[in-house]
Scaffold this motif. Structure first.
Motif, short mmCIF file in Angstrom:
data_model
loop_
_atom_site.label_atom_id
_atom_site.label_comp_id
_atom_site.label_asym_id
_atom_site.label_seq_id
_atom_site.Cartn_x
_atom_site.Cartn_y
_atom_site.Cartn_z
N ASP A 266 0.98 -1.10 -0.10
CA ASP A 266 0.06 0.05 -0.04
C ASP A 266 0.83 1.38 -0.09
OD1 ASP A 266 -2.34 -1.44 -0.15
OD2 ASP A 266 -2.91 -1.14 2.04
N LEU A 267 2.11 1.28 0.75
CA LEU A 267 2.71 2.20 0.87
C LEU A 267 3.61 2.84 -0.36
CD1 LEU A 267 3.04 3.92 3.71
CD2 LEU A 267 5.27 2.96 3.69
N ASP A 269 2.29 1.73 -3.50
CA ASP A 269 1.30 2.31 -4.41
C ASP A 269 0.89 3.56 -4.02
OD1 ASP A 269 0.91 -0.39 -4.99
OD2 ASP A 269 -0.92 -1.11 -4.19
N ALA A 270 0.86 4.05 -2.68
CA ALA A 270 0.65 5.39 -2.30
C ALA A 270 1.54 6.29 -2.84
CB ALA A 270 0.52 5.56 -0.85
N ALA A 271 2.87 5.73 -2.80
CA ALA A 271 4.02 6.67 -3.45
C ALA A 271 4.01 6.97 -4.90
CB ALA A 271 5.39 5.91 -3.06
N MET A 272 3.39 5.99 -5.49
CA MET A 272 3.27 5.88 -6.89
C MET A 272 2.02 6.89 -7.22
SD MET A 272 3.54 2.17 -8.52
CE MET A 272 3.63 2.18 -10.31
N LEU A 273 0.97 6.74 -6.61
CA LEU A 273 -0.05 7.61 -6.82
C LEU A 273 0.23 9.04 -6.63
CD1 LEU A 273 -2.99 5.44 -5.83
CD2 LEU A 273 -2.51 6.32 -7.99
N ASP A 274 1.09 9.10 -5.73
CA ASP A 274 1.60 10.59 -5.25
C ASP A 274 2.33 11.12 -6.23
OD1 ASP A 274 0.09 11.20 -2.92
OD2 ASP A 274 1.42 10.52 -1.45
N GLY A 275 2.90 10.16 -7.37
CA GLY A 275 3.65 10.78 -8.37
C GLY A 275 5.25 10.35 -8.35
N ALA A 276 5.49 9.72 -7.35
CA ALA A 276 6.81 9.36 -7.15
C ALA A 276 7.31 8.18 -8.18
CB ALA A 276 7.11 8.67 -5.56
N VAL A 285 10.98 7.53 0.34
CA VAL A 285 10.17 6.67 1.11
C VAL A 285 11.12 5.55 1.59
CG1 VAL A 285 8.26 5.29 1.12
CG2 VAL A 285 8.18 7.38 -0.27
N LYS B 73 0.70 7.57 -11.76
CA LYS B 73 0.93 9.11 -11.35
C LYS B 73 0.69 10.05 -12.32
CE LYS B 73 5.76 9.95 -12.85
NZ LYS B 73 5.95 8.73 -13.90
N PHE B 81 -6.21 4.56 1.46
CA PHE B 81 -6.20 3.14 1.61
C PHE B 81 -6.73 2.84 3.00
CE2 PHE B 81 -2.90 4.29 -1.27
CZ PHE B 81 -2.92 3.09 -2.27
N TYR B 87 3.31 7.72 5.07
CA TYR B 87 4.78 7.61 5.27
C TYR B 87 5.20 7.71 6.54
CZ TYR B 87 3.91 8.57 0.38
OH TYR B 87 3.25 8.55 -0.57
N HIS B 89 8.08 7.91 8.28
CA HIS B 89 8.92 8.73 8.63
C HIS B 89 8.70 10.22 8.30
CE1 HIS B 89 9.19 7.77 4.55
NE2 HIS B 89 10.14 8.74 4.21
N MET B 102 6.57 15.91 -5.09
CA MET B 102 7.04 14.98 -6.10
C MET B 102 6.57 15.95 -7.48
SD MET B 102 8.46 12.36 -5.18
CE MET B 102 9.19 13.28 -4.25
N ARG B 103 5.54 16.53 -7.73
CA ARG B 103 5.15 17.30 -9.03
C ARG B 103 5.71 18.55 -9.07
NH1 ARG B 103 1.25 13.69 -7.72
NH2 ARG B 103 0.27 12.76 -9.84
#
Ligand SMILES: Nc1ncnc2c1ncn2[C@@H]1O[C@H](COP(=O)(O)OP(=O)(O)O)[C@@H](O)[C@H]1O
Ligand SMILES: [Mg+2]
Lengths: 372, 365
Positions: A266-267, A269-276, A285, B73, B81, B87, B89, B102-103
């Motif tokens: 999930d983490l 996936d979240a990063a991917m959706l956030d554009g990473a 991350v 993205k 979720f 995250y 940290h 990121m953008r």
């Protein structure tokens, strides 16, 4: 109440044997070594049944750091520093890199993982012997280019007498300040993008002040030695560093791979959706999340590199001044030269340097456990 | 903001097909809830819309753009979720700002958007905390804030409230609804909880084993379920289903359930012929007791034996056996104290009954 104290008694009795053994054989012997390092036990008659040991204070330490004849030890220390830094950078960098590649689940990941971890299972003597052969002047790595029709390499991996990054030991204090300033500024620049004010206050400011002081006030700093003495990074240690990195990269890889696997999908996936991007995911991350693993790896590798003995022994033998290491020097001083007091002093120096890495780690671990 | 279209979408894991050609049009600004039992493929559908799962067949478009090959993205969708996926940290501020970072948005824009989201979600005091220092409800808000700051075309929620306790869940449900009324962002919301579906949705999509069972407004799927599965899945307690036989006598249409015979109102089961077997569906709240049965025609009455009664405050649940064989759950107004074993008169609102074909379990028109 009575039961509780009975429990405590039982616990104490159970632990007693190990407390006694550790007390005698670890702490007792450290204490004994400290004592010996403060005496003049050595030279002729040192192997007598009841050798002469006179208290001489810190004379052995003074000799090691400022003595006319101890230049070899000082070069060994410099070697150890470069060795540690490069082993850390190499093994952590390479291990992390392989772990990232494997984390992307290529075909045959489990086989590759075993292959990369395998060097760990060899003893240093074995891998040292393998690498001595691989790095022989007219064999192994050096003749690789001939397979594609090129000229063989001529680099003397373990016997070169060249050195780079040379400096005068007299300027040691100034150089240490420069290094400190450099590190502070580097960290500051890195942190600047996230929080400019904090970066300026914590890192950049002190870094610049220390740097400026070392530059302007360098002449008022005391000289570390009465004479000029050049030390530097001996290129002959490159081969040994390569071999150790080869042996330990698999280990750090296993650490990181376990860490990466523990990060939930999930983490990711979240990063991917956030554009990473993939790179950004690891940079922002995954790797920051594995900071505890990085710290463990740094601690483990740095104390291993400080105790390094057998791989150097196997690759270049103990007498090669170019690839010397304080641990080897300790062995030679103690058991070849029978200068037990000096050897003990070297042991204590190594012990203190290792403690510099480990004690802060233990303290922070302890604090964390208390908080958690 | 954009509409989302699924055309014949199929998902296979190896040889196993888990989504069997789904067609669904989500309109702009709509709040769609995908509901179904665990393992029916809700998350899979959502993840295909997000681009986290490759599509094995069919076509998904967001806005007017087919996104089958577009990476997550670049779809401009935000997802919340079940376990928040914050995250660990990073601070709350960094968590919410991460997508903007990121953008490569400017610092000022990042700050103002995070601040705005924090204000709306009442997270301002916690901006510098780490997720581990927040309660479940606060983490949930951070996850929502992280989705909000992006101003996405589509919000995707995968069971976002399942990890909260009942009270907080009700509260967050309201806030989700309010958030949607304010932002009007197209939303696809996945849950296994039919109450969430009923309260949040503009339209509900009921999914079972990778097939869509019905799409409709909450009232539609409640009152006019397409089949027995939907009838029993939506509504709590579930709809009572009784086996009966249709009959016509002297031009009057009726259904025989056990030894009892009840009239079938006009407009229901028009295609049925004399002697056809059928299933009768009755909502628990279509069963009346006490003085409430007075308003119903006499031939809609019968007698039943109370087996269990539960008083839930404003209303009561009763398990009643009719004719010694058909068990029914009734949801009646008030605090009905009925003792087990008592025989009581009950009335059915037959104008609300739903008839199903016993072979296909589909509703009869
Ligand atoms: N990565 C996967 N590999 C194989 N099967 C999967 C995978 N993910 C989900 N499935 C299967 O797909 C079906 C739907 O799963 P999912 O969409 O997670 O259900 P839901 O979210 O409705 O509970 C399940 O039967 C599940 O076992
Ligand atoms: Mg799911």
């Amino acid at each position: 109440m009575r039961e509780a104290s009975l429990d405590r008694l039982k616990a104490f009795l159970t632990l007693l044997p190990s407390i006694v053994l550790v007390g005698v054989f670890v702490y007792g012997f450290i204490g004994n070594t400290v004592w010996i390092s403060l005496t003049d036990w050595g030279g002729s008659g040192s192997l007598a049944v009841d050798p002469q040991k006179n208290y001489v204070g810190l004379a052995n330490y003074a000799e090691l750091f400022t003595g006319f004849l101890a230049g070899g030890f000082r070069q060994d220390l410099v070697n150890a520093v470069f060795y540690s830094v490069m082993l850390l950078a190499g093994a952590i960098g390479l291990g992390m890199f392989i772990a990232i590649l494997l984390d992307r689940k290529p075909k045959g990941e489990d086989v590759l993982r075993t292959i990369f971890l395998y060097p760990m299972s060899l003893s240093f003597i074995v891998s040292g012997t393998i690498w001595r052969w691989l790095l022989a002047p007219q064999g192994g790595v050096n003749i690789l280019p001939t397979y594609v029709g090129l000229d063989p390499l001529t680099f003397e991996w373990t016997s070169s007498t060249k050195a780079v990054l040379e400096f005068n030991w007299q300027n040691l204090f100034q150089i240490m300040l420069y290094v400190a300033a450099f590190i502070l500024i580097l960290v500051g620049l890195w942190a600047f993008r996230n929080d400019p004010r904090k970066a300026l206050k914590r890192w950049l400011g002190p870094g610049i002040v220390i740097g400026a002081f070392a530059w302007l006030g360098g002449s008022i700093l005391p000289q570390a030695l009465f004479m000029e003495e050049t030390h530097g990074f001996n290129l002959a240690t490159l081969g040994i560093i390569m071999a150790t990195v080869w042996q330990y990269a698999g280990y750090t890889m296993a650490l990181y791979l376990a860490g990466f696997n523990g990060i939930s999908q999930d983490l990711r996936d979240a990063a991917m959706l956030d554009g990473a991007s993939e790179v950004a995911y690891y940079r922002h991350v995954a790797i920051p999340m594995l900071k505890p693993i990085t710290i463990s790896a740094v601690i483990i590798l740095s104390h291993i590199s400080l105790k390094m003995f057998d791989i150097i022994f196997a690759m270049t033998g103990p007498d090669n001044a170019q690839t010397g290491h304080p641990a080897l020097n300790m062995y030679l001083t103690t058991f070849r030269a029978n200068d037990f007091a000096r050897g003990a002093a070297i042991a204590i120096v190594l012990f203190l340097v290792a403690a510099m890495f480990i004690v802060p780690y233990l303290v922070s671990q302890y604090r964390q456990r208390k908080r958690g | 903001m954009a509409n989302v279209d699924l055309k014949g979408v199929v998902k296979r894991y190896g040889n196993v097909e888990v989504i069997h050609g789904i067609d669904l049009s989500v309109r702009e600004n709509e709040f769609i809830v995908l509901v179904g039992p665990s393992g029916c493929g809700k998350s899979t559908v959502l993840r295909m819309v997000a681009g986290l799962e490759a599509i094995s067949g069919g076509e998904i478009s967001i806005g007017d753009r087919v996104v089958n090959q577009v990476s997550p993205k670049d779809r401009n969708v935000a997802m919340v979720f079940q376990n928040y996926a914050l995250y660990p940290h990073m601070t709350v501020r960094e968590n919410m700002g991460f997508s903007l970072k990121m953008r490569r948005k400017s610092r000022e824009e990042m700050d103002s958007r995070v601040q705005e989201a924090a204000r709306v979600l009442e997270l301002e005091p916690y901006l510098e905390r780490k997720p581990s220092e927040l309660s479940g409800g606060q983490r949930q808000r951070v996850a929502m804030g992280r989705a909000m700051v992006r101003k996405p075309d589509v919000f995707l929620f995968d069971e976002p409230l399942s990890n909260l306790d009942a009270q907080l869940r009700t509260q967050m449900r309201m806030e989700l609804r309010k958030m949607h009324m304010r932002l009007k962002t197209t939303t696809i919301y996945v849950t296994h909880d039919q109450i969430e579906a009923m309260t949040l949705a503009d339209r509900i999509v009921i999914l079972k084993d990778g097939h869509i069972q019905q799409v409709g407004s909450p009232i539609e799927v409640f009152e006019k379920p397409n089949n027995v599965f939907v009838a029993r899945f939506i509504g709590n307690p579930p709809m009572n289903i009784l086996e009966g036989v249709f009959g016509v006598e002297d031009g009057k249409r009726f259904v025989t359930v056990g030894p009892s015979r009840f009239p079938v109102p006009d407009g229901k089961g028009d295609s049925l012929v004399d002697g056809a077997p059928m299933l009768v569906g009755l909502r628990p709240d279509a069963i009346k007791m006490g003085e409430n049965i007075e308003r119903l025609p006499k031939d809609w009455w019968c007698k039943g034996e109370v087996v269990v009664s539960e008083i839930l405050g404003g209303h009561s649940l009763l398990e009643i056996v009719v004719d010694g064989q058909n068990e029914l759950i009734a949801e009646v107004e008030g605090r009905v104290v009925a003792h087990p074993g008592e025989i009581v008169p009950i009335g059915f609102e037959f104008d609300r009954m739903v008839l199903f074909d016993p072979e296909t379990t589909n509703a009869l028109s």
